[in-house]
Design a protein around this motif. Sequence first.
Motif, PDB file in Angstrom:
ATOM      1  N   TYR A  13       0.827  -1.210   0.000  1.00  0.00           N
ATOM      2  CA  TYR A  13       0.000   0.000   0.000  1.00  0.00           C
ATOM      3  C   TYR A  13       0.861   1.261   0.000  1.00  0.00           C
ATOM      4  O   TYR A  13       0.549   2.245  -0.675  1.00  0.00           O
ATOM      5  CB  TYR A  13      -0.908   0.019   1.231  1.00  0.00           C
ATOM      6  CG  TYR A  13      -2.081  -0.923   1.169  1.00  0.00           C
ATOM      7  CD1 TYR A  13      -2.919  -0.960   0.048  1.00  0.00           C
ATOM      8  CD2 TYR A  13      -2.364  -1.783   2.224  1.00  0.00           C
ATOM      9  CE1 TYR A  13      -3.997  -1.822  -0.008  1.00  0.00           C
ATOM     10  CE2 TYR A  13      -3.446  -2.653   2.174  1.00  0.00           C
ATOM     11  CZ  TYR A  13      -4.258  -2.674   1.060  1.00  0.00           C
ATOM     12  OH  TYR A  13      -5.322  -3.525   0.999  1.00  0.00           O
ATOM     13  N   THR A  15       3.562   1.930  -1.329  1.00  0.00           N
ATOM     14  CA  THR A  15       4.164   2.308  -2.613  1.00  0.00           C
ATOM     15  C   THR A  15       3.329   3.376  -3.316  1.00  0.00           C
ATOM     16  O   THR A  15       3.801   4.009  -4.269  1.00  0.00           O
ATOM     17  CB  THR A  15       4.296   1.082  -3.535  1.00  0.00           C
ATOM     18  OG1 THR A  15       2.993   0.527  -3.778  1.00  0.00           O
ATOM     19  CG2 THR A  15       5.190   0.019  -2.904  1.00  0.00           C
ATOM     20  N   ASN A  16       2.084   3.592  -2.840  1.00  0.00           N
ATOM     21  CA  ASN A  16       1.219   4.612  -3.432  1.00  0.00           C
ATOM     22  C   ASN A  16       1.478   6.013  -2.870  1.00  0.00           C
ATOM     23  O   ASN A  16       0.847   6.979  -3.318  1.00  0.00           O
ATOM     24  CB  ASN A  16      -0.248   4.259  -3.190  1.00  0.00           C
ATOM     25  CG  ASN A  16      -0.676   2.998  -3.934  1.00  0.00           C
ATOM     26  OD1 ASN A  16      -0.537   2.918  -5.151  1.00  0.00           O
ATOM     27  ND2 ASN A  16      -1.175   2.017  -3.210  1.00  0.00           N
ATOM     28  N   GLN A  18       2.827   9.551  -2.525  1.00  0.00           N
ATOM     29  CA  GLN A  18       3.384  10.494  -3.493  1.00  0.00           C
ATOM     30  C   GLN A  18       4.286  11.530  -2.836  1.00  0.00           C
ATOM     31  O   GLN A  18       5.089  12.177  -3.505  1.00  0.00           O
ATOM     32  CB  GLN A  18       2.242  11.198  -4.236  1.00  0.00           C
ATOM     33  CG  GLN A  18       1.357  10.247  -5.018  1.00  0.00           C
ATOM     34  CD  GLN A  18       0.194  10.940  -5.690  1.00  0.00           C
ATOM     35  OE1 GLN A  18       0.173  12.163  -5.817  1.00  0.00           O
ATOM     36  NE2 GLN A  18      -0.799  10.167  -6.128  1.00  0.00           N
ATOM     37  N   SER A  47       8.836   1.872   4.274  1.00  0.00           N
ATOM     38  CA  SER A  47       8.913   2.788   3.131  1.00  0.00           C
ATOM     39  C   SER A  47       9.921   3.889   3.425  1.00  0.00           C
ATOM     40  O   SER A  47       9.967   4.423   4.541  1.00  0.00           O
ATOM     41  CB  SER A  47       7.539   3.408   2.853  1.00  0.00           C
ATOM     42  OG  SER A  47       7.636   4.425   1.877  1.00  0.00           O
ATOM     43  N   LEU A  95      -1.990   6.971   3.530  1.00  0.00           N
ATOM     44  CA  LEU A  95      -2.039   7.149   2.078  1.00  0.00           C
ATOM     45  C   LEU A  95      -2.526   8.541   1.690  1.00  0.00           C
ATOM     46  O   LEU A  95      -1.948   9.196   0.811  1.00  0.00           O
ATOM     47  CB  LEU A  95      -2.952   6.089   1.463  1.00  0.00           C
ATOM     48  CG  LEU A  95      -2.486   4.628   1.587  1.00  0.00           C
ATOM     49  CD1 LEU A  95      -3.527   3.679   1.017  1.00  0.00           C
ATOM     50  CD2 LEU A  95      -1.151   4.431   0.887  1.00  0.00           C
ATOM     51  N   GLN A  96      -3.583   9.008   2.342  1.00  0.00           N
ATOM     52  CA  GLN A  96      -4.172  10.288   1.959  1.00  0.00           C
ATOM     53  C   GLN A  96      -3.284  11.466   2.342  1.00  0.00           C
ATOM     54  O   GLN A  96      -3.155  12.426   1.579  1.00  0.00           O
ATOM     55  CB  GLN A  96      -5.567  10.417   2.557  1.00  0.00           C
ATOM     56  CG  GLN A  96      -6.562   9.459   1.912  1.00  0.00           C
ATOM     57  CD  GLN A  96      -7.840   9.274   2.700  1.00  0.00           C
ATOM     58  OE1 GLN A  96      -8.000   9.817   3.799  1.00  0.00           O
ATOM     59  NE2 GLN A  96      -8.777   8.496   2.166  1.00  0.00           N
ATOM     60  N   HIS A 100      -2.110  10.196  -1.869  1.00  0.00           N
ATOM     61  CA  HIS A 100      -2.909   9.245  -2.650  1.00  0.00           C
ATOM     62  C   HIS A 100      -4.359   9.721  -2.661  1.00  0.00           C
ATOM     63  O   HIS A 100      -4.924  10.026  -1.616  1.00  0.00           O
ATOM     64  CB  HIS A 100      -2.826   7.849  -2.042  1.00  0.00           C
ATOM     65  CG  HIS A 100      -3.454   6.783  -2.884  1.00  0.00           C
ATOM     66  ND1 HIS A 100      -2.985   6.446  -4.137  1.00  0.00           N
ATOM     67  CD2 HIS A 100      -4.522   5.978  -2.670  1.00  0.00           C
ATOM     68  CE1 HIS A 100      -3.732   5.476  -4.640  1.00  0.00           C
ATOM     69  NE2 HIS A 100      -4.671   5.171  -3.771  1.00  0.00           N
ATOM     70  N   LYS A 103     -11.352   8.102  -2.907  1.00  0.00           N
ATOM     71  CA  LYS A 103     -12.376   7.647  -3.849  1.00  0.00           C
ATOM     72  C   LYS A 103     -13.670   8.447  -3.730  1.00  0.00           C
ATOM     73  O   LYS A 103     -14.634   8.169  -4.438  1.00  0.00           O
ATOM     74  CB  LYS A 103     -12.663   6.169  -3.641  1.00  0.00           C
ATOM     75  CG  LYS A 103     -11.501   5.254  -3.991  1.00  0.00           C
ATOM     76  CD  LYS A 103     -11.871   3.788  -3.800  1.00  0.00           C
ATOM     77  CE  LYS A 103     -10.710   2.876  -4.170  1.00  0.00           C
ATOM     78  NZ  LYS A 103     -11.058   1.438  -3.986  1.00  0.00           N
TER      79      LYS A 103
END
Length: 524
Positions: A13, A15-16, A18, A47, A95-96, A100, A103
């Motif tokens: 996960y 890897t997403n 940015q 990471s 992630l956010q 990332h 949705k």
Amino acid sequence: MLDNNIKTQLQAYLTNLQHPIELVASLGNGQKDEEVRGLIADIAELSDKVSARFDGNDARKPSFTVGRNGDAASRVQFAGVPMGHEFTSLVLALLQVGGHPSKAGQDLIQQVKDLSGEYTFETYISLSCQNCPDVVQALNLMAVLNPGIRHTMIDGALFQDEVNARQIMSVPTVYLNGEVFGQGRMGLEEIVAKLDTGAAARDAANIDRKDAFDVLVVGGGPAGAAAAIYTARKGIRTGVVAERFGGQVLDTMSIENFISMKETEGPKLAMALEQHVKEYDVDVMNLQRASKLVAASESASGLTEIQLQSGAVLRAKTVIIATGARWREMNVPGEQAYRNKGVAYCPHCDGPLFKGKRVAVIGGGNSGVEAAIDLAGIVSHVTLLEFGDAMRADAVLQNKLRSLPNVTIILQAQTTEVTGDGSKVNGLSYTDRVSGEARHIELEGIFVQIGLLPNTDWLRGSVELSSRGEILVGRHQDTTVPGVFAAGDVTDVPYKQIIIAMGEGAKAALGAFDHLIRSGVSAS
């Protein structure tokens, strides 16, 4: 802290990401502090875009923030160890914050970005609560999108002093700028609507302008979702209007009898239902409550009309009612006054807040006995009260309950009043149905588990209902009103099960389509 399997999944996960992110922990010397230290260290190892610091000075310990490198004021914070149901909230926050994309719909995202002012949210949760992650994830996303918003998730079981000081007896409980903002499940759309005061009027105006539907489904639970999918696949204009998409399934902890799926949880199934519906050209109108049905024979338009509480009116050639059911209440003095102040309906969600306290469970069916068994492992003592002369739960559950040392079972007990000190529950009064004697139990919590009531109050006088308030339906799920069908827990069909509701939703959709063809009302 994390096992190898979870590490492998989380590394994929991450890897997403940015942008580089930083986790800053505020720690004390307890066991939970070490768990947070281990959790953060594990994440940072996965990471090169994640770094960790352990020099935070927040008053809540253990806690940690998730922010971009160089961000002086991280806006997403976790007070406690976000495992269990909240681990997904942590992953999404990583992630956010790291760039990332969410949705969520672009219109909703822009609505969040456009909110002006300063908003400091605090959400009290329990790690066993299946309703809490929706609230936490929505507020975390808002904090990522808007620099004026901050959010902290707080594990109520860990920060008991705060829970007691604020007299929190139900989760999720959300505070905004120090004042109670809301309790219970809330999604992003609902939270934003409460903050953007003009949103409701805009939505009502937009809904009111919509063209007539071939099929309008009222309700977004399993029956409604199945009906919408079946009608949309016929290529006809389909709409779904729902108070909350997912319905009662959202409040279901564990589902182990849904054929083809060994085990799942209610919120996961609800999300899958919504995603499946949105694969088709279905107009979904969420956060809308129906207030009245006007039959085609009585409406000026010659179509069936659904009036909403917002004032908007929807029109359709056929309607499928799938509004489901809600928890049945005791309807005794004090119940409403102390709702969420000791009176609760979800033992999985609110049970951890009553650790070491005395509670009662009302109801001797499977739900009540299961609740009493679960609570017995958390609270100091459970008293189960059953109105009848015997419990109705499965024998295996009754045997388990009777084996527990901190459980008392009272049969033939009619609850008469919930008592309290003005701010929280302190007891329950009941009548012994054999002797007629009035009795009182001192306790801090009451969990009501006495079944469901169909959501048909808005339909009285428009369709025929049973003595229990359920919609009477025929073989094709047709009601007594031509062009109006019904499916799921709202009907008089026996055995209220998710899989049965879905089947009835499909039948109702096929019945509605057949009605469109045979009645001469052309389908678009």
